[in-house]
Design an enzyme around this catalytic site. Structure first.
Site, PDB file in Angstrom:
ATOM      1  N   ASP A   1      -8.869  -8.229  -1.484  1.00  0.00           N
ATOM      2  CA  ASP A   1      -8.141  -7.004  -1.829  1.00  0.00           C
ATOM      3  C   ASP A   1      -7.699  -7.113  -3.292  1.00  0.00           C
ATOM      4  OD1 ASP A   1      -6.807  -4.608  -1.771  1.00  0.00           O
ATOM      5  OD2 ASP A   1      -5.066  -5.352  -0.676  1.00  0.00           O
TER       6      ASP A   1
ATOM      7  N   TYR B   1      -5.961 -12.479  -3.042  1.00  0.00           N
ATOM      8  CA  TYR B   1      -5.059 -11.424  -3.539  1.00  0.00           C
ATOM      9  C   TYR B   1      -4.228 -10.911  -2.351  1.00  0.00           C
ATOM     10  CZ  TYR B   1      -9.009 -11.486  -6.835  1.00  0.00           C
ATOM     11  OH  TYR B   1     -10.027 -11.871  -7.686  1.00  0.00           O
TER      12      TYR B   1
ATOM     13  N   CYS C   1      -9.559  -0.033  -4.088  1.00  0.00           N
ATOM     14  CA  CYS C   1      -9.044   1.290  -4.455  1.00  0.00           C
ATOM     15  C   CYS C   1      -9.883   1.928  -5.552  1.00  0.00           C
ATOM     16  CB  CYS C   1      -7.577   1.192  -4.897  1.00  0.00           C
ATOM     17  SG  CYS C   1      -7.343   0.192  -6.384  1.00  0.00           S
TER      18      CYS C   1
ATOM     19  N   GLN D   1       0.824  -1.202   0.000  1.00  0.00           N
ATOM     20  CA  GLN D   1       0.000   0.000   0.000  1.00  0.00           C
ATOM     21  C   GLN D   1       0.864   1.260   0.000  1.00  0.00           C
ATOM     22  OE1 GLN D   1      -3.199  -0.112  -0.325  1.00  0.00           O
ATOM     23  NE2 GLN D   1      -3.688  -2.219   0.159  1.00  0.00           N
TER      24      GLN D   1
END
Length: 297
Positions: A225, A153, A252, A124
């Site tokens: 994710d 993931y 995201c 991240q």
């Protein structure tokens, strides 16, 4: 002339020359200026490069990954001057990855968990927000003994290795990046409850299935994710068929998140959600949604 900067959103062929970026760390901006000068002094190398990525950790490690246009032969000597500024220098193309110099691994320490990060592994972008996300995931999640958790993931294990699990829990991480899985296994080996974790290299679509459930049991909790494009309907069907009690979706991209939630909502309800400003001064946010099976609570 060599132009070094960023592509505008509206034109991937144009490059806007940039000396500093306001949303980057100061250390990265300083390193960018050093590399920019070096590239202008080594135009014979620069002409064969597409881009470069600078990664800088909170632990003070800085690395750079150069992406070359083809498999041209390159000498290490011109890069020697950069050894004073970087702990690792790497060269990649579509087919190969070379280590030109490596004095120290890139790593982070999140909530006392050591996380080694390969140059081609994802981590991240915003360190502080990552810690807040981990706290947010742990707080509403009542992990019970003997439950199996799947981290899809999983990358280097950023989230799953920071879960509050007991020795009786089993955590299965899946990712198709071999470098990330190697990192996750290394990071896991440093934990006192390392036996609770298993990390598998493979495509989530072909790995997260009934055969895996028969080996490790069905998931009580699934952490998602996925890439920016979201996860596949087939994977969501596996989650639903497995009768998973909780789903933690980290995204995201609000658009792909909304689409995926639409598929899950007939079977799951949202019990908590929060947006994290992972990319200050931009429209990008990281969103975490906690869902539970309808009728469970």
């Amino acid at each position: 002339n060599i132009t070094i900067g960023f592509h505008p959103l509206w034109d991937k062929k144009t490059i806007i020359d940039v000396d500093q970026c306001l949303i980057l760390k100061k250390d990265i901006n300083k390193l960018h200026k050093i590399v920019k000068i070096w590239l202008h002094q080594n135009k014979n190398i620069a002409k064969n490069l597409n881009s470069y990525t600078i990664r800088n950790s909170e632990t003070g490690v800085s690395i750079i990954i150069f992406e070359r246009k083809d498999e041209f032969e390159i000498k290490v000597e011109p890069f020697n001057i950069l050894f004073n500024s970087f702990n690792g220098i790497y060269l990649k193309s579509n087919k190969t990855f070379h280590t030109l110099y490596e004095e120290k691994f890139l790593y982070e320490i999140v909530n006392d968990t050591y996380l080694k990060i390969h140059p081609l592994s994802f981590f991240q972008n915003h360190y502080e927000s990552t810690q807040y996300i981990i706290d947010f995931i742990n707080n509403p999640l009542p992990i019970q003994g003997n439950e199996v958790i799947y981290d899809l993931y999983c990358g280097i294990g950023t989230f799953s290795l920071n879960l509050r699990v007991s020795d009786s829990n089993k955590v299965i991480g899946i990712d198709n990046n071999p470098f990330a899985i190697a990192d996750a296994k290394h990071n896991c080996s440093l934990l006192p409850n390392k036996e609770s974790y298993t990390f598998l290299m493979g495509d989530v679509l072909h790995t997260f299935n009934k055969e895996l459930f028969s080996q490790f049991s069905k998931p009580a909790i699934v952490i998602l994710d996925p890439p920016r494009s979201g996860t596949l309907i087939e994977i969501q069907k596996q989650i639903i068929q497995a009768n998973t009690k909780y789903v933690i979706y980290i995204s995201c991209n609000p658009l792909s998140l909304a689409w995926n939630l639409q598929q899950l909502m007939p079977y799951y309800k949202i019990i908590d959600a929060k947006a994290f400003d992972m990319f200050p001064q931009t429209h990008q946010v990281e969103t975490v949604v906690v869902l539970t099976k309808r009728g469970y609570r």
